[in-house]
Design a protein around this motif. Structure first.
Motif, mmCIF file in Angstrom:
data_model
loop_
_atom_site.group_PDB
_atom_site.id
_atom_site.type_symbol
_atom_site.label_atom_id
_atom_site.label_comp_id
_atom_site.label_asym_id
_atom_site.label_seq_id
_atom_site.Cartn_x
_atom_site.Cartn_y
_atom_site.Cartn_z
ATOM 1 N N LYS A 50 29.581 -25.106 53.383
ATOM 2 C CA LYS A 50 30.444 -24.411 54.340
ATOM 3 C C LYS A 50 29.579 -23.545 55.250
ATOM 4 O O LYS A 50 28.520 -23.070 54.837
ATOM 5 C CB LYS A 50 31.467 -23.536 53.604
ATOM 6 C CG LYS A 50 32.393 -24.323 52.681
ATOM 7 C CD LYS A 50 33.215 -23.419 51.781
ATOM 8 C CE LYS A 50 34.050 -24.231 50.788
ATOM 9 N NZ LYS A 50 34.782 -23.385 49.821
ATOM 10 N N TYR A 52 29.236 -20.185 57.223
ATOM 11 C CA TYR A 52 29.739 -18.833 57.414
ATOM 12 C C TYR A 52 28.871 -18.033 58.380
ATOM 13 O O TYR A 52 28.984 -16.805 58.457
ATOM 14 C CB TYR A 52 29.813 -18.102 56.073
ATOM 15 C CG TYR A 52 30.786 -18.718 55.097
ATOM 16 C CD1 TYR A 52 32.132 -18.859 55.422
ATOM 17 C CD2 TYR A 52 30.361 -19.172 53.846
ATOM 18 C CE1 TYR A 52 33.030 -19.423 54.521
ATOM 19 C CE2 TYR A 52 31.252 -19.732 52.946
ATOM 20 C CZ TYR A 52 32.584 -19.860 53.291
ATOM 21 O OH TYR A 52 33.474 -20.411 52.402
ATOM 22 N N TYR A 181 37.383 -23.899 45.535
ATOM 23 C CA TYR A 181 36.965 -22.499 45.660
ATOM 24 C C TYR A 181 37.315 -21.770 44.376
ATOM 25 O O TYR A 181 38.381 -21.976 43.792
ATOM 26 C CB TYR A 181 37.676 -21.833 46.846
ATOM 27 C CG TYR A 181 37.503 -20.332 46.917
ATOM 28 C CD1 TYR A 181 36.264 -19.772 47.223
ATOM 29 C CD2 TYR A 181 38.576 -19.467 46.690
ATOM 30 C CE1 TYR A 181 36.108 -18.388 47.293
ATOM 31 C CE2 TYR A 181 38.423 -18.091 46.764
ATOM 32 C CZ TYR A 181 37.187 -17.556 47.061
ATOM 33 O OH TYR A 181 37.028 -16.203 47.125
ATOM 34 N N LYS A 417 23.910 -21.075 50.381
ATOM 35 C CA LYS A 417 24.557 -20.123 51.278
ATOM 36 C C LYS A 417 23.562 -19.022 51.657
ATOM 37 O O LYS A 417 22.900 -18.451 50.798
ATOM 38 C CB LYS A 417 25.763 -19.522 50.564
ATOM 39 C CG LYS A 417 26.468 -18.435 51.337
ATOM 40 C CD LYS A 417 27.491 -17.731 50.461
ATOM 41 C CE LYS A 417 28.179 -16.630 51.228
ATOM 42 N NZ LYS A 417 27.244 -15.614 51.724
#
Length: 742
Positions: A50, A52, A181, A417
């Motif tokens: 993802k 961000y 999630y 991340k």
């Protein structure tokens, strides 16, 4: 001491014992009545890649800086938490449990034990014996039960994730999908903390293949084995993980097929598999060793209780040290994932802090002791994680901060991340964590045996230094980091509790170490020129009221005994402030260290381990012993897992302890080694170290009555004359140095 053993089975997960092959982790309860095996796969995480990164962060970065420079720190905190934030990391998940219900076996356990030198867990009762190990060479876990009398056993499986169970021709299969999630456990108000609605969560599978001389009965969701004297079960796990930057496979059939194909290809001779496993495991474990010449033939829980009542802690320290080495070998092997907050062992869908890679101390601490303990081969997963984090971190550096190089904040996951999470700015905002990771990689590289990865190490060090260089800002004629936190701590300014300032000792230490490393290894001439221009203008370390100044100036800190020793980073684990080379700054380090430890009333495993490391580098044997005894009294579960309050397991305490004992026995400054720099008085009688690695040199030595009596080194090395007997037997590879110039 190389054996952990108990007189009864584990009653809960924190009493069970861990095994692993660097890919699969298993917690073993150890019973001849109702055995429970809890499986993890290092690649089973929630979510998927993802993005961000946020241009909004860069748009507001200068506004935050301006507020800080104007002394409006609390306003800067609020703006940072609103505009410079990202989203939470994903979560390391438990795969599932396999349960065995035995009939007609002796229920009275004589002992359950874990041989740390071989990685084999054993259960013994009258006429009954089971063994389980997890093989790295064959990527399979093997569990064998043998009994003098025929017995029966029911076998079933379950998971806390969405899953199914079925059997097929003597094979039990547990399979399902991870959630899209899983919210961190500290988010108490989430209405739907576990989400499966996108159906993008990776598939997973655990296959168990059974061989027995009894009768095997397939049921729809379980297996029964009747009239057996021997049962051998082969386990394999698989997930849909395809790489940090690719969507995972969500097809359970594909993962089941992969898992079964692997099981079918594995050698089914128990003795062959066991021998291969032992040769592989013991080779790593025996590459280095310590001994305090003090053994105890009592169960591990009795040994721990004796220490809590005041008994000599040496045998337990040796055991806990060896346990840490064992956990590194079991949890971190080439091609696998690095050790997270719980290594490779987790039983909760929402584990403490998502069981992620917390890179403002904890992930780095997991590996501090590895290369010195002869386990450089186990560092490859960390190196690979940092290299992958660099790929994503380049985008974060550019988009969020307008810089070259790579940035990563304090939470990393399997998807690498790199932007911040949400929450308080003193932990959320930490863009120099990538610099810390790079500094750690270079420290292991310098310690030897990572030469196969020189190109990657150069790139990591260079890119981290580029970010550090670009992120600095000129303020009042000096280059500073701004915004700058001192991880998880706060200060008071204008009557308000604040989190962000500029030029924290922690951040400036990171930058100085990154620049030093880049000058040494980088091929980027332009970068080196930029570093040379900035170095004389870097904001210096300063003396504060309680030692080294934590932020750019002295502030009141409400929590006097704060658990983080981040302001001391430049002293340990970095080598910017030297004990001999920088005596004035070392005194500042010592002052703040004692200020924190004297006021601390928290019993946190990783914080205690960090304190042992610093006390040892400060050459304070008495402080080392005091912290060790406090740690053993308050911060160790029955299975020797280290404690984070209120009742969590974090592996960094175990592995930081390895680093602390290493530092207690051997430290190094300016390529000169000092032996026994911080040996507590009750450890002085005798002991030995074999093949501890320092800068690529393997050093072995023995001591008696606090003085070193033999020294062997496989290469040329300088060793300080301190603590060496006049009659010591010393190899001609060793140069004894009278002193280090101050």
């Amino acid at each position: 001491m190389h054996n952990i053993w108990y007189k009864k089975s584990a009653q809960n997960w924190r009493e069970a014992l861990p095994i692993g092959n660097g890919f699969t982790g298993i917690m073993v309860y150890g019973s001849s009545k109702k055995e429970r095996l809890c499986f993890n796969d290092g690649e089973l995480w929630s979510g998927y890649p993802k993005n961000y990164n946020s241009a909004d962060s860069f748009d507001n970065l200068e506004k935050v800086r301006k507020l800080i420079f104007e002394g409006r720190n609390s306003e800067a905190d609020a703006l940072c938490e609103d505009k410079l934030k990202g989203f939470y990391s994903e979560t390391f998940l438990p795969l599932g449990d396999v349960l065995f219900d035995f009939s007609k076996t002796d229920r009275n356990i004589i002992a359950r034990s874990l041989d740390l030198s071989t990685g084999i867990h054993t259960i013994k009762s009258n006429g009954f014996k089971s063994e389980i190990f997890s093989s790295n060479p064959d990527r399979v876990t093997v569990y064998r039960i043998k009994a003098d009398k025929r017995f029966s056993v029911k076998m079933k499986a379950k998971s806390k994730l969405h899953h199914s169970v079925r059997t097929d021709g003597g094979c039990l299969m547990l399979y399902g999908n991870a959630p899209d999630y899983a919210a961190p456990n500290y988010l108490r108000t989430e209405l739907f903390p576990i989400k499966y609605n996108e159906k993008k969560g990776m598939a997973f599978c655990l296959c168990a293949q059974i061989f027995t001389d009894g009768t095997l009965i397939n049921r729809k969701h379980s297996l029964k084995i009747a009239g057996a004297s021997e049962v051998t079960v082969y386990f394999a796990t698989a997930t849909g993980f395809n790489g940090f930057d690719k969507m995972p496979c969500t097809d359970t059939n594909a993962v089941i097929k992969k898992c079964r194909l692997h099981l079918n290809s594995v050698e089914k001779s128990y003795d062959v598999l066991k021998k291969r496993h032992m040769n592989d495991f013991s080779k790593l474990y025996n590459q280095q060793s310590i001994s305090f010449h003090k053994d105890e033939d009592i169960s591990t829980d009795e040994l721990l209780n004796a220490v809590k009542k005041g008994a000599d802690e040496k045998p337990f320290c040796e055991l806990l040290y060896n346990y840490g080495k064992y956990m590194i070998i079991s949890g971190s092997r080439k091609g696998g994932q690095p050790l997270n907050l719980q290594g490779i062992w987790n039983h909760a869908v929402r584990p403490p802090w998502s069981s992620n890679y917390t890179v403002n101390i904890n992930t780095q601490m997991n590996y501090w002791g590895a290369s010195r303990a002869g386990l450089s081969e186990c560092i490859e997963p960390l190196l690979q994680m940092v290299y992958e984090t660099l790929q994503n971190g380049r985008k974060t550096a550019e988009i969020n901060y307008g810089c070259r190089g790579f940035a990563c904040n304090h939470n990393v996951d399997i998807w690498r991340k790199t932007p911040p999470v949400q929450g308080d700015a003193n932990y959320m905002f930490a863009p120099l964590c990538g610099v810390w990771l790079a500094n750690e990689i270079f420290a292991h590289y310098k310690n030897g045996f990572l030469n196969d990865y020189t190109d990657k190490v150069k790139e990591i060090v260079t890119e981290s230094a580029k970010f550090a260089n670009d992120y600095l800002i000129l303020h009042n004629g000096q280059y500073v980091v701004c915004p700058s936190a001192s991880p998880e701590n706060v200060f008071v300014n204008n009557g308000k509790r604040c989190k962000l300032d500029y030029a924290s000792a922690f951040d400036m230490g990171l930058v100085k170490q990154a620049f030093k490393n880049a000058v040494e290894i980088s091929d980027d001439v332009n970068l080196k020129n930029e570093i040379a221009e900035k170095l004389p203008k870097l904001y210096p370390f300063r003396q504060g009221e309680n030692g080294i100044c934590e932020w750019h100036k002295n502030y009141d800190t409400p929590e006097k005994g704060h658990r983080h020793f981040s302001p001391l980073y430049a002293f340990y684990p970095a080598d910017i402030i030297g004990y001999y080379a920088d005596r004035e700054k070392t005194e500042w380090i010592k002052q703040l260290f004692h200020y924190r430890t004297d006021h601390s009333n928290q019993y946190i495993g990783w914080s205690a381990a960090w304190a042992i490391c610093i006390a040892a580098r400060l050459r304070e044997g008495e402080a080392v012993q005091k912290i060790i005894r406090s740690m053993l009294n308050h911060s160790v579960f029955k299975n020797l897992f280290c404690v984070h309050p209120p009742f969590y397991f974090q592996i960094d305490g175990n592995l930081g302890f390895v680093a602390g004992i290493n530092e207690m026995l051997l430290t190094e400054e300016c390529e000169t080694v000092e032996l026994l720099p911080a040996l507590p008085e009750n450890f002085a009688q005798s002991g030995a170290v074999k093949d501890m690695v320092v800068n690529g040199v393997k050093i072995s030595f023995e001591w008696k009555n606090g003085a070193v009596v033999t020294i062997h080194a496989d290469k040329s090395v300088k060793i300080l004359a301190k603590h060496i007997s006049d009659n010591a037997l010393i190899d001609n590879t060793v140069e004894i140095v009278p002193s280090l110039s101050e």
